[in-house]
Design a protein around this motif. Structure first.
Motif, PDB file in Angstrom:
ATOM      1  N   THR A 190      -6.962  -3.235 -15.188  1.00  0.00           N
ATOM      2  CA  THR A 190      -6.317  -4.182 -16.106  1.00  0.00           C
ATOM      3  C   THR A 190      -5.187  -4.980 -15.444  1.00  0.00           C
ATOM      4  O   THR A 190      -4.763  -6.004 -15.986  1.00  0.00           O
ATOM      5  CB  THR A 190      -5.783  -3.460 -17.365  1.00  0.00           C
ATOM      6  OG1 THR A 190      -4.923  -2.381 -16.963  1.00  0.00           O
ATOM      7  CG2 THR A 190      -6.917  -2.882 -18.188  1.00  0.00           C
ATOM      8  N   ALA A 191      -4.714  -4.536 -14.274  1.00  0.00           N
ATOM      9  CA  ALA A 191      -3.607  -5.225 -13.602  1.00  0.00           C
ATOM     10  C   ALA A 191      -3.886  -6.707 -13.319  1.00  0.00           C
ATOM     11  O   ALA A 191      -2.948  -7.514 -13.377  1.00  0.00           O
ATOM     12  CB  ALA A 191      -3.242  -4.493 -12.310  1.00  0.00           C
ATOM     13  N   LEU A 195       3.024  -1.655 -10.358  1.00  0.00           N
ATOM     14  CA  LEU A 195       4.158  -1.839  -9.451  1.00  0.00           C
ATOM     15  C   LEU A 195       3.861  -2.962  -8.453  1.00  0.00           C
ATOM     16  O   LEU A 195       4.741  -3.735  -8.093  1.00  0.00           O
ATOM     17  CB  LEU A 195       4.448  -0.542  -8.682  1.00  0.00           C
ATOM     18  CG  LEU A 195       4.871   0.660  -9.532  1.00  0.00           C
ATOM     19  CD1 LEU A 195       4.974   1.900  -8.647  1.00  0.00           C
ATOM     20  CD2 LEU A 195       6.196   0.402 -10.234  1.00  0.00           C
ATOM     21  N   ARG A 196       2.610  -3.012  -8.042  1.00  0.00           N
ATOM     22  CA  ARG A 196       2.235  -4.050  -7.070  1.00  0.00           C
ATOM     23  C   ARG A 196       2.394  -5.445  -7.665  1.00  0.00           C
ATOM     24  O   ARG A 196       2.724  -6.388  -6.953  1.00  0.00           O
ATOM     25  CB  ARG A 196       0.801  -3.826  -6.581  1.00  0.00           C
ATOM     26  CG  ARG A 196       0.751  -2.782  -5.474  1.00  0.00           C
ATOM     27  CD  ARG A 196      -0.563  -2.817  -4.738  1.00  0.00           C
ATOM     28  NE  ARG A 196      -1.566  -2.045  -5.443  1.00  0.00           N
ATOM     29  CZ  ARG A 196      -1.628  -0.718  -5.366  1.00  0.00           C
ATOM     30  NH1 ARG A 196      -0.783  -0.038  -4.632  1.00  0.00           N
ATOM     31  NH2 ARG A 196      -2.548  -0.063  -6.039  1.00  0.00           N
ATOM     32  N   VAL A 197       2.184  -5.570  -8.983  1.00  0.00           N
ATOM     33  CA  VAL A 197       2.385  -6.877  -9.622  1.00  0.00           C
ATOM     34  C   VAL A 197       3.874  -7.246  -9.601  1.00  0.00           C
ATOM     35  O   VAL A 197       4.226  -8.417  -9.484  1.00  0.00           O
ATOM     36  CB  VAL A 197       1.811  -6.885 -11.063  1.00  0.00           C
ATOM     37  CG1 VAL A 197       2.099  -8.217 -11.750  1.00  0.00           C
ATOM     38  CG2 VAL A 197       0.308  -6.624 -11.042  1.00  0.00           C
ATOM     39  N   LEU A 198       4.753  -6.243  -9.655  1.00  0.00           N
ATOM     40  CA  LEU A 198       6.191  -6.528  -9.572  1.00  0.00           C
ATOM     41  C   LEU A 198       6.550  -7.066  -8.183  1.00  0.00           C
ATOM     42  O   LEU A 198       7.364  -7.990  -8.056  1.00  0.00           O
ATOM     43  CB  LEU A 198       7.020  -5.279  -9.887  1.00  0.00           C
ATOM     44  CG  LEU A 198       6.830  -4.663 -11.275  1.00  0.00           C
ATOM     45  CD1 LEU A 198       7.798  -3.507 -11.478  1.00  0.00           C
ATOM     46  CD2 LEU A 198       7.032  -5.704 -12.368  1.00  0.00           C
ATOM     47  N   ILE A 233       8.726   4.260 -12.187  1.00  0.00           N
ATOM     48  CA  ILE A 233       9.573   3.186 -11.640  1.00  0.00           C
ATOM     49  C   ILE A 233      10.722   3.797 -10.826  1.00  0.00           C
ATOM     50  O   ILE A 233      11.038   3.337  -9.726  1.00  0.00           O
ATOM     51  CB  ILE A 233      10.112   2.295 -12.790  1.00  0.00           C
ATOM     52  CG1 ILE A 233       8.965   1.484 -13.397  1.00  0.00           C
ATOM     53  CG2 ILE A 233      11.232   1.376 -12.309  1.00  0.00           C
ATOM     54  CD1 ILE A 233       9.329   0.711 -14.656  1.00  0.00           C
ATOM     55  N   ASN A 234      11.300   4.880 -11.338  1.00  0.00           N
ATOM     56  CA  ASN A 234      12.419   5.532 -10.644  1.00  0.00           C
ATOM     57  C   ASN A 234      11.960   6.250  -9.378  1.00  0.00           C
ATOM     58  O   ASN A 234      12.592   6.160  -8.330  1.00  0.00           O
ATOM     59  CB  ASN A 234      13.106   6.541 -11.570  1.00  0.00           C
ATOM     60  CG  ASN A 234      13.866   5.850 -12.696  1.00  0.00           C
ATOM     61  OD1 ASN A 234      14.281   4.693 -12.557  1.00  0.00           O
ATOM     62  ND2 ASN A 234      14.039   6.539 -13.811  1.00  0.00           N
ATOM     63  N   LYS A 235      10.847   6.992  -9.495  1.00  0.00           N
ATOM     64  CA  LYS A 235      10.338   7.789  -8.371  1.00  0.00           C
ATOM     65  C   LYS A 235      10.016   6.945  -7.150  1.00  0.00           C
ATOM     66  O   LYS A 235      10.067   7.408  -6.030  1.00  0.00           O
ATOM     67  CB  LYS A 235       9.042   8.492  -8.820  1.00  0.00           C
ATOM     68  CG  LYS A 235       9.143  10.006  -8.802  1.00  0.00           C
ATOM     69  CD  LYS A 235       7.766  10.629  -8.951  1.00  0.00           C
ATOM     70  CE  LYS A 235       7.410  10.825 -10.402  1.00  0.00           C
ATOM     71  NZ  LYS A 235       6.179  11.569 -10.629  1.00  0.00           N
ATOM     72  N   GLY A 253       0.800  -1.226   0.000  1.00  0.00           N
ATOM     73  CA  GLY A 253       0.000   0.000   0.000  1.00  0.00           C
ATOM     74  C   GLY A 253       0.829   1.272   0.000  1.00  0.00           C
ATOM     75  O   GLY A 253       2.050   1.238   0.123  1.00  0.00           O
ATOM     76  N   GLY A 254       0.158   2.392  -0.145  1.00  0.00           N
ATOM     77  CA  GLY A 254       0.808   3.684   0.027  1.00  0.00           C
ATOM     78  C   GLY A 254       1.454   4.282  -1.211  1.00  0.00           C
ATOM     79  O   GLY A 254       1.683   5.480  -1.279  1.00  0.00           O
ATOM     80  N   LEU A 255       1.734   3.430  -2.202  1.00  0.00           N
ATOM     81  CA  LEU A 255       2.429   3.936  -3.390  1.00  0.00           C
ATOM     82  C   LEU A 255       1.549   4.869  -4.215  1.00  0.00           C
ATOM     83  O   LEU A 255       2.030   5.858  -4.768  1.00  0.00           O
ATOM     84  CB  LEU A 255       2.865   2.772  -4.282  1.00  0.00           C
ATOM     85  CG  LEU A 255       4.064   1.972  -3.805  1.00  0.00           C
ATOM     86  CD1 LEU A 255       4.218   0.727  -4.673  1.00  0.00           C
ATOM     87  CD2 LEU A 255       5.334   2.823  -3.882  1.00  0.00           C
ATOM     88  N   GLY A 256       0.258   4.535  -4.280  1.00  0.00           N
ATOM     89  CA  GLY A 256      -0.645   5.316  -5.110  1.00  0.00           C
ATOM     90  C   GLY A 256      -0.778   6.748  -4.616  1.00  0.00           C
ATOM     91  O   GLY A 256      -0.673   7.696  -5.390  1.00  0.00           O
ATOM     92  N   VAL A 257      -0.981   6.894  -3.313  1.00  0.00           N
ATOM     93  CA  VAL A 257      -1.118   8.233  -2.734  1.00  0.00           C
ATOM     94  C   VAL A 257       0.185   9.012  -2.912  1.00  0.00           C
ATOM     95  O   VAL A 257       0.181  10.197  -3.248  1.00  0.00           O
ATOM     96  CB  VAL A 257      -1.512   8.140  -1.240  1.00  0.00           C
ATOM     97  CG1 VAL A 257      -1.354   9.486  -0.544  1.00  0.00           C
ATOM     98  CG2 VAL A 257      -2.948   7.642  -1.107  1.00  0.00           C
TER      99      VAL A 257
END
Lengths: 139, 107
Positions: free
Chosen positions: B26-27, B60-63, B89-91, A105-109
Motif C-alpha cells: 500500500t506504500a 518509513l521509506r516514504v518519509l 518511528i522511535n526504534k 535499505g536495511g530498516l526492514g531486517v
C-alpha cells in the motif's frame, strides 16, 4: 497450525498478516508482541517477494508455519529465492543521520530482528528458512 | 482495514490523512500523494495518523522520499500516531527527523 502457502507477490502480504495474527492469538501473545511479530514476518516476506523473487525475475511461493508449544510460538517462513541470511546483515549504522541522508535499505531486517525474542536462519536444500521465536509468557 | 491516504493542500502545507495498514503493497499510494504534494509546491507535510493501525518500513521509506522530494528543510509532522506505529518511528531514529505531536499545532 496448518501451514499456509502463498504466491510470492505483494498481494500475499495481507493473508500472511492474517495468518500471523491468528497464530499470535492462538499463542495468547499480548498486543505489543503480536504487532511486533506481524511486523517482523511482514518485513522478511516483503524482502523475499521484492528482492528474492520480483527483482530477480523468479517465481516462487512463501510457506508459513506456526508451531506453538508450552513456552514459545515458533514461526517459520520458507522461500526458494537465492541464499539470503538476514542474520548476517549488520544493523544500520545511520540511525542518527538526518532522514534525507539515510539509506533506504536495511530498516526492514533491523525491525524484524528487534521484533522477536529469537531470530534464526537455516538453509535447507534450495530453501531459505527464517525462524522467528516469541516467548509466550514473559516473566 | 484497507489502507487509505487522502491529500489536502493549503498554501505551502500539505496534509495527508492515513488510515488502515501501511505495508509494501500500500506504500505506493502514500508515495503518490507525497509526490502530488511536492509538485504543488508544499513545504510542510502534516501526516494525520490517528487511524493508521499498522506501518512497516515501507512507510518509513516514504518519509525519506519526502525529504528528498520536498527538500531537507521541509518539516514533517507526525500527528496522533498510535503507540506501536510510534514505537517503530522511535526504534529506527526517525523521531529525530520528524515533529511528533498529539494534535497538530504548527511550529
Amino acid at each position: 497450525m496448518e501451514p499456509l502457502t502463498v504466491p510470492g507477490t505483494l498481494d500475499s502480504l495481507k493473508p500472511i498478516a492474517e495468518y500471523v495474527m491468528a497464530a499470535a492469538a492462538a499463542a495468547g501473545l499480548d498486543k505489543k508482541a503480536s504487532y511486533n511479530l506481524r511486523l517482523a514476518v511482514d518485513e522478511i516476506a516483503t524482502n523475499v517477494i521484492i528482492h528474492g523473487y520480483e527483482e530477480a525475475g523468479r517465481d516462487g511461493n512463501l510457506v508459513l508455519q506456526a508451531e506453538i508449544d508450552d513456552r514459545v510460538l515458533k514461526f517459520t517462513v520458507e522461500d526458494t529465492a537465492t541464499f539470503f541470511d538476514a542474520t548476517q546483515k549488520a544493523d544500520p549504522d545511520d540511525l542518527d543521520l538526518p532522514l534525507e541522508k539515510r539509506q533506504i535499505g536495511g530498516l526492514g531486517v533491523y525491525l524484524a530482528i528487534k521484533g522477536v525474542d529469537k531470530f534464526l536462519y537455516e538453509r535447507s536444500g534450495d530453501r531459505n528458512r527464517t525462524i522467528f521465536i516469541v516467548n509466550r509468557f514473559t516473566s | 482495514m484497507a489502507f487509505n491516504a487522502t491529500l489536502e493542500t493549503n498554501n505551502d502545507t500539505a496534509t495527508i490523512t492515513l488510515s488502515g495498514e501501511l505495508d509494501a503493497s500500500t506504500a505506493p499510494q502514500f508515495k503518490a500523494e507525497v509526490e502530488k504534494a511536492a509538485t504543488q509546491g508544499a513545504k510542510r507535510l502534516v501526516l494525520m495518523m490517528q487511524d493508521l493501525e499498522y506501518m512497516a518500513s515501507a512507510g518509513l521509506r516514504v518519509l525519506i522520499f519526502t525529504k528528498q522530494k520536498m527538500g531537507a528543510s521541509a518539516d514533517i509532522y507526525v500527528v496522533g500516531a498510535q503507540e506501536m506505529v510510534l514505537d517503530t518511528i522511535n526504534k529506527t531514529g526517525f523521531n529525530q527527523g520528524v515533529i511528533i505531536q498529539d494534535e497538530y499545532s504548527p511550529l
